[in-house]
Design a protein around this motif. Sequence first.
Motif, PDB file in Angstrom:
ATOM      1  N   UNK A  79       0.845  -1.189   0.000  1.00 51.65           N
ATOM      2  CA  UNK A  79       0.000   0.000   0.000  1.00 51.65           C
ATOM      3  C   UNK A  79       0.883   1.243   0.000  1.00 51.65           C
ATOM      4  N   UNK A  80       0.652   2.105  -0.974  1.00 51.87           N
ATOM      5  CA  UNK A  80       1.351   3.385  -1.010  1.00 51.87           C
ATOM      6  C   UNK A  80       0.556   4.391  -0.177  1.00 51.87           C
ATOM      7  N   UNK A  81       1.175   5.512   0.123  1.00 49.42           N
ATOM      8  CA  UNK A  81       0.461   6.558   0.847  1.00 49.42           C
ATOM      9  C   UNK A  81      -0.751   7.026   0.058  1.00 49.42           C
ATOM     10  N   UNK A  82      -0.611   7.176  -1.253  1.00 48.99           N
ATOM     11  CA  UNK A  82      -1.745   7.596  -2.075  1.00 48.99           C
ATOM     12  C   UNK A  82      -2.903   6.608  -1.986  1.00 48.99           C
ATOM     13  N   UNK A  83      -2.588   5.310  -2.007  1.00 46.47           N
ATOM     14  CA  UNK A  83      -3.644   4.300  -1.897  1.00 46.47           C
ATOM     15  C   UNK A  83      -4.315   4.363  -0.534  1.00 46.47           C
ATOM     16  N   UNK A  84      -3.522   4.538   0.519  1.00 47.42           N
ATOM     17  CA  UNK A  84      -4.094   4.618   1.865  1.00 47.42           C
ATOM     18  C   UNK A  84      -4.989   5.830   2.002  1.00 47.42           C
ATOM     19  N   UNK A  85      -4.515   6.971   1.537  1.00 53.66           N
ATOM     20  CA  UNK A  85      -5.307   8.206   1.631  1.00 53.66           C
ATOM     21  C   UNK A  85      -6.575   8.076   0.797  1.00 53.66           C
ATOM     22  N   UNK A  86      -6.453   7.596  -0.430  1.00 56.13           N
ATOM     23  CA  UNK A  86      -7.625   7.454  -1.309  1.00 56.13           C
ATOM     24  C   UNK A  86      -8.688   6.562  -0.697  1.00 56.13           C
ATOM     25  N   UNK A  87      -8.259   5.442  -0.133  1.00 54.18           N
ATOM     26  CA  UNK A  87      -9.193   4.505   0.482  1.00 54.18           C
ATOM     27  C   UNK A  87      -9.956   5.150   1.635  1.00 54.18           C
ATOM     28  N   UNK A  88      -9.231   5.820   2.509  1.00 50.90           N
ATOM     29  CA  UNK A  88      -9.864   6.423   3.678  1.00 50.90           C
ATOM     30  C   UNK A  88     -10.722   7.627   3.302  1.00 50.90           C
ATOM     31  N   UNK A  89     -10.274   8.430   2.335  1.00 55.05           N
ATOM     32  CA  UNK A  89     -11.074   9.587   1.920  1.00 55.05           C
ATOM     33  C   UNK A  89     -12.350   9.156   1.212  1.00 55.05           C
ATOM     34  N   UNK A  90     -12.304   8.038   0.492  1.00 54.67           N
ATOM     35  CA  UNK A  90     -13.515   7.538  -0.165  1.00 54.67           C
ATOM     36  C   UNK A  90     -14.579   7.200   0.877  1.00 54.67           C
ATOM     37  N   UNK A  91     -14.162   6.594   1.970  1.00 53.97           N
ATOM     38  CA  UNK A  91     -15.122   6.260   3.029  1.00 53.97           C
ATOM     39  C   UNK A  91     -15.605   7.531   3.737  1.00 53.97           C
TER      40      UNK A  91
END
Length: 127
Positions: A79-91
């Motif tokens: 998991x990259x930082x972008x993937x982590x941020x995107x996942x959490x911001x989507x929720x």
Amino acid sequence: MTRIALFGAAAAALTAGAAFAQPAAQQQAPQTRAQMQQMVAQRFAARDANHDGFLTADELGENGARMIARMDANHDGKISLDEAVSSQLAMFDAADTNHDGILSPEERAAAMARMQQPAPAAPAAPH
């Protein structure tokens, strides 16, 4: 993704972030989109033991493989930082029903209530 996985992921986003959870006494739920993004970045950095900019299952611990399966958008096994941020911001965005970038107590409660509803039955397989 199962309803249980969605519940866990969304509940974590509403309270503190699944991949970066801390003991309940230390958690403070982000109120704004910017706070969510900042919290994810801080927890990501704390978990990135080798400072390579990625989180692996080992760095994520007991539920690492499940978190990677959920958040690894490019399927590279980390998991990259972008993937982590995107996942959490989507929720966060899904819970922010008036799209003002702030989770009100009412929006948070409504999102939690939606997640606690039973999952719809799967369609029967054709014979």
